[in-house]
Design a protein around this motif. Structure first.
Motif, PDB file in Angstrom:
ATOM      1  N   ILE A  11      -9.060  -2.618  -0.601  1.00 10.50           N
ATOM      2  CA  ILE A  11      -8.763  -1.855  -1.820  1.00 10.50           C
ATOM      3  C   ILE A  11     -10.026  -1.690  -2.662  1.00 10.50           C
ATOM      4  CG2 ILE A  11      -7.478  -1.900  -4.000  1.00 10.50           C
ATOM      5  CD1 ILE A  11      -5.217  -3.335  -2.379  1.00 10.50           C
ATOM      6  N   LEU A  71       0.805  -1.217   0.000  1.00 10.90           N
ATOM      7  CA  LEU A  71       0.000   0.000   0.000  1.00 10.90           C
ATOM      8  C   LEU A  71       0.840   1.270   0.000  1.00 10.90           C
ATOM      9  CD1 LEU A  71      -2.830  -0.947   2.543  1.00 10.90           C
ATOM     10  CD2 LEU A  71      -2.910  -1.000   0.044  1.00 10.90           C
ATOM     11  N   LEU A 116      -7.102  -7.558   2.422  1.00  7.44           N
ATOM     12  CA  LEU A 116      -6.439  -6.455   1.726  1.00  7.44           C
ATOM     13  C   LEU A 116      -7.142  -6.162   0.401  1.00  7.44           C
ATOM     14  CD1 LEU A 116      -4.167  -4.393   1.629  1.00  7.44           C
ATOM     15  CD2 LEU A 116      -2.710  -6.170   0.615  1.00  7.44           C
TER      16      LEU A 116
END
Length: 76
Positions: free
Chosen positions: A66, A30, A62
């Motif tokens: 996103i 990230l 994750l």
């Protein structure tokens, strides 16, 4: 040598592989600081688990994070 039963093989194929990432791995993906990643975890924006003293983030968490952020950006 006996082969595993068909039911065992089917169960093994159906079970998703759960990949876990470390905080440094998430930081790198990230491009965020350690404190920023822990803030996301603390505010429950990024799901994680604790194994002993180690914090791990499932890869699907994750990906979900996103995707959610992309949807929020698109809606704004």
């Amino acid at each position: 040598m006996t082969s595993p039963s068909l039911a065992v093989l089917h169960h093994a194929e159906a079970a998703p592989v759960l990949n876990l990432l470390t905080v440094p791995q998430v930081m790198a993906r990230l491009q965020l600081s350690r404190s920023a990643v822990y803030d996301l975890i603390r505010t429950r924006q990024l799901a994680s688990i604790t194994l002993g003293r180690a914090r791990r983030i499932p890869t699907h968490a994750l990906t979900d994070f996103i995707r959610t952020r992309l949807e929020q950006e698109a809606a704004a």
